[in-house]
Structure formats: C-alpha cells, structure tokens
Write an enzyme that holds these catalytic residues in place. Sequence first.
Site, PDB file in Angstrom:
ATOM      1  NE  ARG A  66      51.835 -40.396 -36.672  1.00 39.93           N
ATOM      2  CZ  ARG A  66      51.387 -40.773 -37.850  1.00 39.93           C
ATOM      3  NH1 ARG A  66      51.630 -40.043 -38.909  1.00 39.93           N
ATOM      4  NH2 ARG A  66      50.677 -41.875 -37.982  1.00 39.93           N
ATOM      5  CE1 TYR A  70      54.376 -38.976 -31.929  1.00 43.86           C
ATOM      6  CE2 TYR A  70      54.004 -41.274 -32.459  1.00 43.86           C
ATOM      7  CZ  TYR A  70      53.643 -39.952 -32.580  1.00 43.86           C
ATOM      8  OH  TYR A  70      52.557 -39.606 -33.323  1.00 43.86           O
ATOM      9  CE1 TYR A  92      47.364 -33.617 -28.764  1.00 41.46           C
ATOM     10  CE2 TYR A  92      44.997 -33.347 -28.482  1.00 41.46           C
ATOM     11  CZ  TYR A  92      46.068 -33.887 -29.153  1.00 41.46           C
ATOM     12  OH  TYR A  92      45.827 -34.702 -30.209  1.00 41.46           O
TER      13      TYR A  92
END
Lengths: 277, 67
Positions: A66, A70, A92
Amino acid sequence: MAPGGRLSVVGTGIRPGGHLSREAQHLLQAADRVFCVVDGLTLERLRELNDRVESLQDSYARGRRRDDSYAEMVRRILAPLAEGLHVCAAFYGHPGVFVWPAHEAVRRARSAGYRAVMYPGISAEDCLFADLGVDPALNGCQSFEATDFLLHERRFDATAALILWQPITLGDLGRDAFESDPRWVRVLAEVLAEDYPRDHPVTVYEAAVFPLDEARIEQVPLERLHEVRFTQASTLYLPPRAPPVLSAERLRRLGIAESDLTPGAYQLHRQARGSTE
Amino acid sequence: MSDNTRKFLTSLAEDPETLERYRKDPEAVMNAFGVPDDHQKLVREGDKETLAREAGIDDNKMQLIIL
C-alpha cells in the site's frame, strides 16, 4: 516569491454527493486538475463539476504494498504544481483522517514552497457518532488503528469509549493484503479481555455508502469477535466498561467536596446508564 | 447505460427526503425517475455491482484503506 502552483485537498464525505460540502464543490469546480480516491457515484458527481478528473484507484494493485501505492498517488497529485496549476485532491471521507497520501501531499507541497490547504470532510467517525448515538463527550473517546493498537503497549482507559479502525488489516504483515487473519483477531480479543469482561459488547460498524445500503451495526460479545467477517469499511466500537471514578485526591487538591459539584445533564445520564452506552 | 437510473441513485445518495419516499414506496419513486423495469429488478434484488455497471458508474470496486 512562492511558485504559482497550488494544492487544495478536500474530503467528499461518506454518502456519495450528499456529504460534499459547498466549499469542496467550489474548489473542485475551480481546479485545473482533480485527482481522487472515491466511489463510483462520487466520481460521477466530480465529473459533473470538472472535466479534468483523474481517479487514483489504479495506483492500487493486488499484492502491491500500500505504501508504494500511496507514494505513487502523492507523485501524481504533486506533478502539475510545477506547471503552476491549481490541483484539487479529493478523498472519500475526511481527507485528514486515516489518509496518509493526503497529509503527505500537503507536507511535500508546502516544503516545495507551494500553497497547500486541507479542507475537512465528513468522516466515517462522524457517521458512527450519528448512527450509534454516541457523543464522544459523554464518556470520552479513544481512537486507534487496530493493528497499531494491538502491536504496541498502550495505556488506554476502559471507562471511555474505544474505537479501533480498519480491523481488516489485522495480520497484514506486508501491508499488501486486504484480509484479516482470524488468529490476530483472537489475540486482539484476548488483549482487550484484560480490561473488559469476555462478554463485553463490541459493535462492528460500517457506514452506509451506496444509496441503497443501511449502516452495518452488528453487536458481538468480545469472546466471539474472531467469528466476525470484516470488510474494508469495518470499524470496531467498544462502549465503556463502567463510568469513570471521581478522584478524591484531585478534589482534595482543589479544596472542594463532591457535594460542591454541579453535575451536567450528560454526567447524570452517564451515571444512570452505568456502562455500555 | 441509463441516465434515469443514475439520476435515481444519485438522488437517493444526496437527498434524504427522496430516500424516505423510496423507503415508503420504492416502486413509485423508481417510476417517477423513469428507472427501466430491468434496473428496478436489480434494485429489488440488491445487485449493486450490476446496477452500478448498468448505470454507467465505473470504478465502483474501490479500495477504502488509505493508511
């Protein structure tokens, strides 16, 4: 003189479109480029506001760490600043709550001399307070990332509420999977059972995102937490074990007696409910 | 792709009053938006993935973790 590029980071909230603030809409309309990590319905809404919208969802890939995703997101967000453009990055929820690339983009833009501003959005925690009827002021509220909580020595207060985020990542040692390891969930429950009764209620909460969804509010006893199926939207909420205890030592230091206090309505409510609010 | 289905879903997400009306009488609200019969069936069955695809909403299988 500061370089001309400018970064605005906004949150689109949890409900697609419905949680989009007026200030976020103005920024999204005015930006030269928009990058986003949002659901499909929100993406549609953003495309109505600006025709230069680029989703960052393709920075994720199964098996990819991840943190690499990023880093790529941050690079993509910052690149147009050098051309003097106004970039709006939309995430979001709240862009500053559990969103590493949003904070990192702001830090890097500022250190390069660009103007960078983060604007708040409605977070999953805000939805939790509304859907579970929890006021963080009533008992106090502690909030931890679940894996970080489990792996570190924490001094937390079981007479305050406890929120543990993204339990789906429990056991994800490589930071490249989106599935929890039941063994880690069992150990988390054992650690929590040092401070709570084994049948203490744990609420598995998921805010409603899709228009036809209801919020997921599923209560399980602590000792059966490992049986629960988590999704990426899952959050754990533990109510306090008991109300807080008045400190006789502090009353003495302040030179007052318990009878001198005027309890607020919220404190009377807390005492009447006892615990597990 | 159906603009009407997309407008219906967007309205449910943005407008709590429409959502309340939908909860009381789903068929009436879907008919008012002109949602085609096959999409109404998907709504009743709760088939979100097909619905999102049919409504022209891409990128619906999103990753939520950003930390």
